[in-house]
Design an enzyme around this catalytic site. Structure first.
Site, PDB file in Angstrom:
ATOM      1  N   ARG A 104      -3.696  -7.132 -21.132  1.00  0.00           N
ATOM      2  CA  ARG A 104      -4.904  -6.605 -21.655  1.00  0.00           C
ATOM      3  C   ARG A 104      -4.349  -5.262 -22.983  1.00  0.00           C
ATOM      4  O   ARG A 104      -5.170  -4.779 -23.772  1.00  0.00           O
ATOM      5  CB  ARG A 104      -6.815  -5.770 -21.856  1.00  0.00           C
ATOM      6  CG  ARG A 104      -6.237  -4.566 -20.703  1.00  0.00           C
ATOM      7  CD  ARG A 104      -7.619  -5.123 -20.121  1.00  0.00           C
ATOM      8  NE  ARG A 104      -8.525  -3.887 -20.810  1.00  0.00           N
ATOM      9  CZ  ARG A 104      -8.606  -3.049 -21.646  1.00  0.00           C
ATOM     10  NH1 ARG A 104      -7.722  -2.474 -21.194  1.00  0.00           N
ATOM     11  NH2 ARG A 104      -9.658  -2.299 -22.302  1.00  0.00           N
ATOM     12  N   PRO A 130       1.130  -0.866   0.241  1.00  0.00           N
ATOM     13  CA  PRO A 130       0.076  -0.256   0.015  1.00  0.00           C
ATOM     14  C   PRO A 130       0.835   0.903   0.123  1.00  0.00           C
ATOM     15  O   PRO A 130       0.393   2.171  -0.198  1.00  0.00           O
ATOM     16  CB  PRO A 130      -0.835  -0.491   1.309  1.00  0.00           C
ATOM     17  CG  PRO A 130      -0.683  -1.540   1.315  1.00  0.00           C
ATOM     18  CD  PRO A 130       0.483  -1.926   1.197  1.00  0.00           C
ATOM     19  N   ASP A 133     -10.279   3.267 -24.167  1.00  0.00           N
ATOM     20  CA  ASP A 133     -11.163   2.758 -22.916  1.00  0.00           C
ATOM     21  C   ASP A 133     -10.894   3.956 -21.678  1.00  0.00           C
ATOM     22  O   ASP A 133     -10.824   5.464 -22.405  1.00  0.00           O
ATOM     23  CB  ASP A 133     -10.040   1.943 -22.232  1.00  0.00           C
ATOM     24  CG  ASP A 133     -10.149   0.477 -22.728  1.00  0.00           C
ATOM     25  OD1 ASP A 133     -10.910   0.165 -22.719  1.00  0.00           O
ATOM     26  OD2 ASP A 133      -8.609  -0.015 -22.025  1.00  0.00           O
ATOM     27  N   GLU A 181       2.308  -7.446   8.085  1.00  0.00           N
ATOM     28  CA  GLU A 181       2.074  -6.217   8.552  1.00  0.00           C
ATOM     29  C   GLU A 181       3.014  -5.399   7.504  1.00  0.00           C
ATOM     30  O   GLU A 181       3.223  -4.391   7.180  1.00  0.00           O
ATOM     31  CB  GLU A 181       2.951  -6.312   9.792  1.00  0.00           C
ATOM     32  CG  GLU A 181       1.702  -5.906  10.833  1.00  0.00           C
ATOM     33  CD  GLU A 181       0.669  -7.179  10.658  1.00  0.00           C
ATOM     34  OE1 GLU A 181      -0.698  -6.841  10.523  1.00  0.00           O
ATOM     35  OE2 GLU A 181       0.342  -8.301  11.477  1.00  0.00           O
TER      36      GLU A 181
END
Ligand code: 6GU
Length: 263
Positions: free
Chosen positions: A166, A101, A181, A128
């Protein structure tokens, strides 16, 4: 493209990579994916991959040795591994991407950047955290897929594999499919319709049935701008808008004012 994934939970990758477009991309030989279990590279009797953090505090931290051993065994030890912060110009070297993150945000632009490489390595963080030396001494990049916390980097790795695959030549049917897109154009996509023309009294906009391709293109552009304006006005600030787009935007603003005055 070849992608090596390093994870403590290889079972999580069974299923998502074996369906639909990712399956076809692999069958076509455009994409190959190897899932490596970090635990197989732990040298101690119990194949321990995590330990308690120095300095105390809760949770467990992924140990550096099994991760270094796994990545070096697969990518080749002694090959000059570029370090984080060396920026682009990494030449033919393989990006070694740590998924946590704390990484830089994954966007369509990052997907396009990664799709330009012949090979990628993805390391899935867990628990963690990961010993900082994986970040400073092994990874060349660190990516997060959004501002929320997952239990581990595995789902993020699958998101990245999907978004990158893709974009590879020949993976999607029509070459224009990826170009139109949302985000590739800087705008959200216009509404799509297919048969039947009336479904439970819900109709298809008549212009789409008109056969007038110039008019259809104008309608789609207008609806893409409308949707972006209503849902993601932040994207309009960076979108590539021409004179006609700006006129559409001014018109939509006026239309909104009219509607508000009526109600
Ligand atoms: Cl890459 N890992 C984890 N654990 N959580 C995340 C993430 C990655 N990206 C967003 N949340």
């Amino acid at each position: 493209m070849h992608i090596d994934v390093f994870t403590l939970f290889p079972g999580m990758f069974v299923g998502p990579l074996q369906e639909s477009i990712l399956k076809r991309a692999q069958e076509m030989g455009r994409l190959s994916i190897a899932i490596h279990n970090i635990r197989d590279y732990a040298t101690d009797k119990h194949h321990i991959t995590d330990d308690t953090p120095y300095g105390g505090g809760g949770g467990m931290v992924m140990k550096p040795e099994p991760i270094f051993r796994a990545v070096e065994a697969i990518l080749g030890v002694g090959s000059p591994l570029p370090k984080l912060g060396e920026g682009p110009g990494m030449g033919a070297s393989i990006p070694i991407i740590l998924l946590t993150p704390q990484g830089r945000l994954f966007t369509q632009q990052v997907a396009q950047e990664l799709a330009g490489h012949e090979r990628l390595a993805l390391i899935c963080g867990h628990y963690e955290g990961v010993d900082e030396r994986v970040r400073t001494g092994l990874a060349t990049d660190e990516i997060s897929i959004g501002d929320y916390v997952l239990t581990g980097g595995e789902l993020a790795a699958m998101v990245i594999i999907d978004a990158v695959a893709r974009l590879l030549p020949g993976v999607l049917g029509a070459p224009e499919a990826a170009e139109n897109d949302s985000y590739a154009t800087g705008l959200l996509e216009y509404p799509h319709y297919t048969r039947p023309p009336v479904f439970r009294e819900l109709t298809v906009p008549p212009v789409l049935l008109s056969g007038d391709h110039a008019e259809i293109a104008r309608w789609r552009r207008r609806e893409a701008i409308r949707r972006t304006w209503l849902r993601r006005p932040d994207l309009l600030l960076i979108a590539d808008l021409n004179e006609m787009d700006r006129a559409i935007l001014a018109d939509l603003a006026e239309e909104t004012v009219r509607v508000r005055l009526q109600s």
